[in-house]
Design an enzyme around this catalytic site. Structure first.
Site, PDB file in Angstrom:
ATOM      1  N   GLU A  62     -33.776 -23.038  -4.061  1.00 15.18           N
ATOM      2  CA  GLU A  62     -32.610 -23.024  -4.954  1.00 15.18           C
ATOM      3  C   GLU A  62     -32.966 -22.621  -6.374  1.00 15.18           C
ATOM      4  O   GLU A  62     -32.161 -22.013  -7.074  1.00 15.18           O
ATOM      5  CB  GLU A  62     -31.900 -24.379  -4.951  1.00 15.18           C
ATOM      6  N   PHE A 124     -26.225 -40.075   2.930  1.00 13.44           N
ATOM      7  CA  PHE A 124     -27.245 -39.061   3.178  1.00 13.44           C
ATOM      8  C   PHE A 124     -27.012 -37.847   2.270  1.00 13.44           C
ATOM      9  O   PHE A 124     -25.912 -37.315   2.208  1.00 13.44           O
ATOM     10  CB  PHE A 124     -27.229 -38.626   4.647  1.00 13.44           C
ATOM     11  N   GLN A 125     -28.044 -37.455   1.562  1.00 14.91           N
ATOM     12  CA  GLN A 125     -28.004 -36.327   0.627  1.00 14.91           C
ATOM     13  C   GLN A 125     -26.942 -36.471  -0.463  1.00 14.91           C
ATOM     14  O   GLN A 125     -26.380 -35.493  -0.921  1.00 14.91           O
ATOM     15  CB  GLN A 125     -27.850 -35.005   1.379  1.00 14.91           C
ATOM     16  N   LYS A 174     -17.304 -32.724   0.347  1.00 14.71           N
ATOM     17  CA  LYS A 174     -17.181 -31.970   1.594  1.00 14.71           C
ATOM     18  C   LYS A 174     -15.796 -32.071   2.202  1.00 14.71           C
ATOM     19  O   LYS A 174     -15.290 -31.107   2.791  1.00 14.71           O
ATOM     20  CB  LYS A 174     -18.226 -32.459   2.601  1.00 14.71           C
ATOM     21  N   MET A 483     -51.689 -19.590 -22.052  1.00 11.57           N
ATOM     22  CA  MET A 483     -51.143 -20.153 -23.278  1.00 11.57           C
ATOM     23  C   MET A 483     -51.685 -21.561 -23.520  1.00 11.57           C
ATOM     24  O   MET A 483     -51.960 -21.949 -24.660  1.00 11.57           O
ATOM     25  CB  MET A 483     -49.612 -20.158 -23.225  1.00 11.57           C
TER      26      MET A 483
HETATM   27  C1  TPP Z   1     -42.543 -25.398 -15.473  1.00  3.42           C
HETATM   28  C2  TPP Z   1     -43.514 -25.380 -16.571  1.00  3.42           C
HETATM   29  N1  TPP Z   1     -44.632 -26.140 -16.498  1.00  3.42           N
HETATM   30  C3  TPP Z   1     -45.547 -26.101 -17.500  1.00  3.42           C
HETATM   31  C4  TPP Z   1     -45.351 -25.323 -18.600  1.00  3.42           C
HETATM   32  C5  TPP Z   1     -46.365 -25.318 -19.745  1.00  3.42           C
HETATM   33  N2  TPP Z   1     -46.975 -23.979 -19.896  1.00  3.42           N
HETATM   34  C6  TPP Z   1     -46.529 -23.101 -20.816  1.00  3.42           C
HETATM   35  S1  TPP Z   1     -47.351 -21.638 -20.747  1.00  3.42           S
HETATM   36  C7  TPP Z   1     -48.327 -22.189 -19.510  1.00  3.42           C
HETATM   37  C8  TPP Z   1     -49.385 -21.305 -18.928  1.00  3.42           C
HETATM   38  C9  TPP Z   1     -48.815 -20.216 -18.111  1.00  3.42           C
HETATM   39  O1  TPP Z   1     -49.862 -19.572 -17.415  1.00  3.42           O
HETATM   40  P1  TPP Z   1     -49.608 -18.160 -16.774  1.00  3.42           P
HETATM   41  O2  TPP Z   1     -48.372 -18.174 -15.983  1.00  3.42           O
HETATM   42  O3  TPP Z   1     -50.842 -17.726 -16.051  1.00  3.42           O
HETATM   43  O4  TPP Z   1     -49.352 -17.242 -18.048  1.00  3.42           O
HETATM   44  P2  TPP Z   1     -50.373 -16.824 -19.208  1.00  3.42           P
HETATM   45  O5  TPP Z   1     -50.144 -17.762 -20.353  1.00  3.42           O
HETATM   46  O6  TPP Z   1     -51.746 -16.932 -18.666  1.00  3.42           O
HETATM   47  O7  TPP Z   1     -49.993 -15.438 -19.555  1.00  3.42           O
HETATM   48  C10 TPP Z   1     -48.013 -23.503 -19.164  1.00  3.42           C
HETATM   49  C11 TPP Z   1     -48.707 -24.286 -18.131  1.00  3.42           C
HETATM   50  C12 TPP Z   1     -44.157 -24.566 -18.639  1.00  3.42           C
HETATM   51  N3  TPP Z   1     -43.850 -23.806 -19.689  1.00  3.42           N
HETATM   52  N4  TPP Z   1     -43.283 -24.590 -17.613  1.00  3.42           N
END
Ligand code: TPP
Ligand code: MG
Lengths: 571, 173
Positions: A62, A124-125, A174, A483
């Site tokens: 989803e 349920f659900q 529903k 990041m």
């Molecule tokens: C759902 C979610 N979980 C954690 C984060 C925290 N977060 C921000 S950037 C990042 C790293 C992303 O890594 P990647 O997808 O490899 O991208 P890169 O920064 O290496 O280009 C994380 C863990 C987030 N923004 N969203």
């Protein structure tokens, strides 16, 4: 006559779900993003019986459906429509709803609910999706009477797409979708509590005009409000008339042509030196449709300290929320700009400022290293820009690659840039590209994703396989949660806690198992050979592009710092 | 600063949740809320007593409330000529000997005893919140077993003096 007779007959056998389908057709909905389940069986049955009315996209989760709907909405300018079943189906949508709320994306989300008689019994659900989504929707409804359904659907579309757009949830028990209803239903509505102000106050417009003529250091900050209002042409005229430098927010990219002389590029945490310096030093700041997010402003204490602030926004609650405002203009951006463009402009006073800004652009451009053989992500983005002639629809995930895409891909048109700004949702980029591509089948659609985020929603490769959608998934593979790693390098003494990822799937094989062509690029030479070909063909693709792991996004404003305290401005 | 804000709302399920959730999410400090029907069918009125830091925070509060689809009208009536009342019930420990003492205390407040038992009396008081506070303070030495307050409800008087400068919600302030 005959048609009328058969229409009457149909009335006699309509279920609530049929009323829903009719209302959707009435709203001009063509594309649905949804996933079936017990509580929406009647709705899916009605969709089945209305064969040919909709293109229904079945994601594999989803979350994929709702991000795809967001991408679709962003590019098409229409509401994205989502269907999910009760309980887990609905809760799987929550991240996307919150994302759409933060970024003002118009969505109408239909969730199934257990039958009215058992609501509140932990059936349920059953989940309290009204309670769960209240803080993350512009509005939400639970349908109580079948005859209310068509009106509620129309209200939901109206609320989602007008004023400041946003997500609206319609929860349908529903028994309501399955009950047969034969009587006439009313579908017109009146919302006395919802009357967005769309026309600007002429007095305030004149005030802004006067301030513009007086200003010695004016600057425009354009946000996604400009894009939602379809006001890019008006913005161009405005900027031309008053000769103003323009910077944009992350979400505002494309609202003003990035390649124009007057464009300073993106402002904020990873914005350009010229943009942030202009915001810091200006004496008149004209914010059009941006909400002064903290990633843009940095430390509020140091934000535009000497500026008179004018703020044009359709949402009055954004004006004065973060930044004290001298000239508030509650209005649709297009209407406000039209009013400003009707003024005669003579005798501007900021030539010196424009010269200084142009010099900043020349003296402090974006920079990056260029090794002999291996690929740096900034160069990769430049190549993507080049090979797609700046014409692609670009979606991104969240992380370093997102910032590099924002910095190096120059958008000259609105509605080509699809990214998760406010919520920063990893897993957004790829499914958003599916929706974006569906909204614009003629354009090349590139999903710029990280190796981390892609793995959050990559199951949607099934949709590419099924539909042969020519989405190009470009994995900027630094084998790291880049990041996070960058922040650990800068602010946690290089203690890389859980951010270096050595173990990955073979992305090429993975793609191929979905019958999507997969490519791996490791050197500049390979890139120059493979990338133009792949971006130019009409097939889906997954491109695993290996980039230097330890590259950082610069320039940067450290948390807690002001726009004048950028680091990494020069090599 | 303490402010009294009223909102008329569509009486739909979930509206109370939406409004209170919004105030909590934006970290507004609510001292009391009272809700009830009005003269118009389907319309309810909420009265909030809130503690806000400054005018900007207050403006945010009224704007955020106004943004809700089911909210019809928001007014900060603190500085207007208003009538404001709260009702409190106080169950005080008392034996027959001190009952008349309590009677004497509550009389100037025009409060009344609405329930009596061997060990306690229940006092009902209506008025502005500071009056209710004052009576509760006087009863406290006797021992309060139970206390319930409705929260303030208020509206503007039929006649508003012309001279006073009203600090009402305005975008163009
Ligand atoms: C759902 C979610 N979980 C954690 C984060 C925290 N977060 C921000 S950037 C990042 C790293 C992303 O890594 P990647 O997808 O490899 O991208 P890169 O920064 O290496 O280009 C994380 C863990 C987030 N923004 N969203
Ligand atoms: Mg990565």
């Amino acid at each position: 006559m005959k048609a009328q007779a058969s229409a009457e007959q149909e009335t006699a056998t309509k279920t609530g779900a049929d009323l829903l389908v009719e209302a959707l057709i009435g709203q001009g909905v063509e594309t649905l993003f949804g996933y079936p389940g017990g509580a929406v069986l009647p709705i899916y049955d009605a969709i089945y019986r209305a064969e040919g009315s909709f293109d229904h996209i079945l994601p594999r989760h989803e979350q994929g459906a709702i991000h795809a709907a967001e991408g679709y909405a962003r590019v098409s300018g229409k509401a994205g429509v989502v269907i999910g079943t009760s309980g887990p189906g609905a809760t799987n949508l929550v991240t996307g709803i919150a994302d759409a709320m933060m970024d003002s994306i118009p969505l109408v989300i239909f969730t199934g609910q257990v039958a009215k008689g058992v609501i509140g019994t932990d059936a349920f659900q059953e989940s309290d999706i009204m309670g769960i989504t209240t803080p993350i929707t512009k509005h939400n409804y639970q349908v109580q009477e079948i005859e209310d359904l068509p009106r509620i659907v129309n209200e939901a579309f109206h609320i989602a797409t007008t004023g400041r757009p946003g997500p609206v949830v319609v929860d349908i028990p529903k028994d309501i979708s399955s009950t047969v209803y034969a009587k006439e239903v009313k579908s017109d509505f009146h919302l006395p509590g919802y009357q967005p102000t769309v026309k600007p106050n002429p007095l305030q417009v004149s005030k802004l005009h006067d301030a513009l003529v007086e200003a010695k250091k004016p600057v425009v900050l354009a946000g996604s409000g400009v894009i939602h209002a379809g006001a890019s042409e008006e913005l161009k005229t405005f900027v031309q008339n008053y000769q103003l430098p323009v910077t944009t927010t992350l979400l505002g990219l494309g609202s003003y042509p990035g390649t124009c002389d007057l464009s300073l590029g993106m402002a904020g945490m990873h914005g350009t030196y010229s943009a942030n310096t202009a915001l810091y030093e200006c004496d008149l700041l004209i914010n059009i449709g941006s909400r002064f997010d903290d990633r843009l402003t940095g430390n509020l204490k140091h934000f535009a300290p000497n500026a008179m602030v004018a703020h044009i926004d359709i949402d009055p609650a954004e004006i004065g929320k973060n930044i004290p405002t001298h000239i508030p203009i509650v209005s649709d951006a297009k209407a406000a700009l039209e009013a400003l463009n009707a003024k005669t402009v003579k005798g501007l006073h900021h030539k010196g400022w424009m010269d200084a800004i142009s010099q900043n652009k020349i003296d402090y451009p974006l920079w990056h290293d260029q090794p002999d053989e291996l690929i740096v992500p900034q160069w990769l983005m430049q190549k993507v820009y080049e090979y797609t002639s700046g014409e692609a629809v670009v979606t991104t995930d969240v992380g370093q690659h997102q910032m590099w895409a924002a910095q190096y891909y120059q958008f000259d048109r609105p509605n080509r840039w699809v990214t998760s700004g406010g919520l920063g949702t990893m897993g957004y980029g790829f499914p958003a590209a599916i929706g974006a591509q569906l909204a614009d089948m003629d354009s090349t659609c590139v999903a710029v994703v990280g190796d981390g985020g892609f793995q959050m929603t990559l199951q949607e490769l099934s949709v590419l396989q099924e539909r042969r959608l020519p989405v190009k998934v470009l994995i900027v593979n630094n084998q790291a949660l880049g990041m996070v790693r960058q922040w650990q390098e800068k602010f946690y003494s290089e203690r890389y806690s859980e951010s270096i990822i050595d173990v990955q799937p073979d992305f090429v094989k993975l793609a191929e198992s979905y019958q999507v062509p997969g490519y791996k690029i490791e050197t500049q030479e390979e890139l120059l050979e493979v990338l133009p070909k792949v971006l130019g063909d009409d097939q889906p693709a997954v491109i695993d592009c290996r980039v230097l792991q330890k590259e950082n996004v610069y320039p940067m404003i450290a948390p807690g710092k002001g726009l004048h305290e950028m680091i990494g401005v020069k090599r | 600063m303490k402010r009294i804000v009223t909102a008329t709302v569509h009486n739909r399920s979930g509206v109370l949740n939406r409004v209170t959730g919004l105030l909590a999410k934006r970290q507004f400090n609510i001292e009391s809320i009272s809700v009830g029907r009005t003269e118009t069918e389907g319309v309810s009125k909420m009265t909030f007593v809130v503690e806000v830091e400054d005018d900007r925070k207050l403006e945010q509060l009224t704007k955020q409330l106004n943004k809700q689809i089911d909210v019809l009208k928001v007014s900060d009536i603190t500085d207007k000529a208003i009538v404001a009342r709260e009702l409190a019930m106080v169950k005080v420990i008392s034996n027959p000997q001190i009952r008349s003492e309590i009677q004497g205390i509550i009389e100037p407040f025009r409060a009344s005893i609405i329930d009596v038992s061997k060990e306690s009396v229940t006092v009902q008081v209506t008025g502005k919140s500071d009056k209710v506070d004052a009576l509760i303070d006087l009863l406290r030495p006797y021992g309060i077993k139970e206390l319930a307050r409705t929260g303030l409800t208020a509206f503007t008087r039929g006649h508003q003096p012309q001279v006073a400068e009203f600090k009402s919600y305005s975008l163009l302030k």
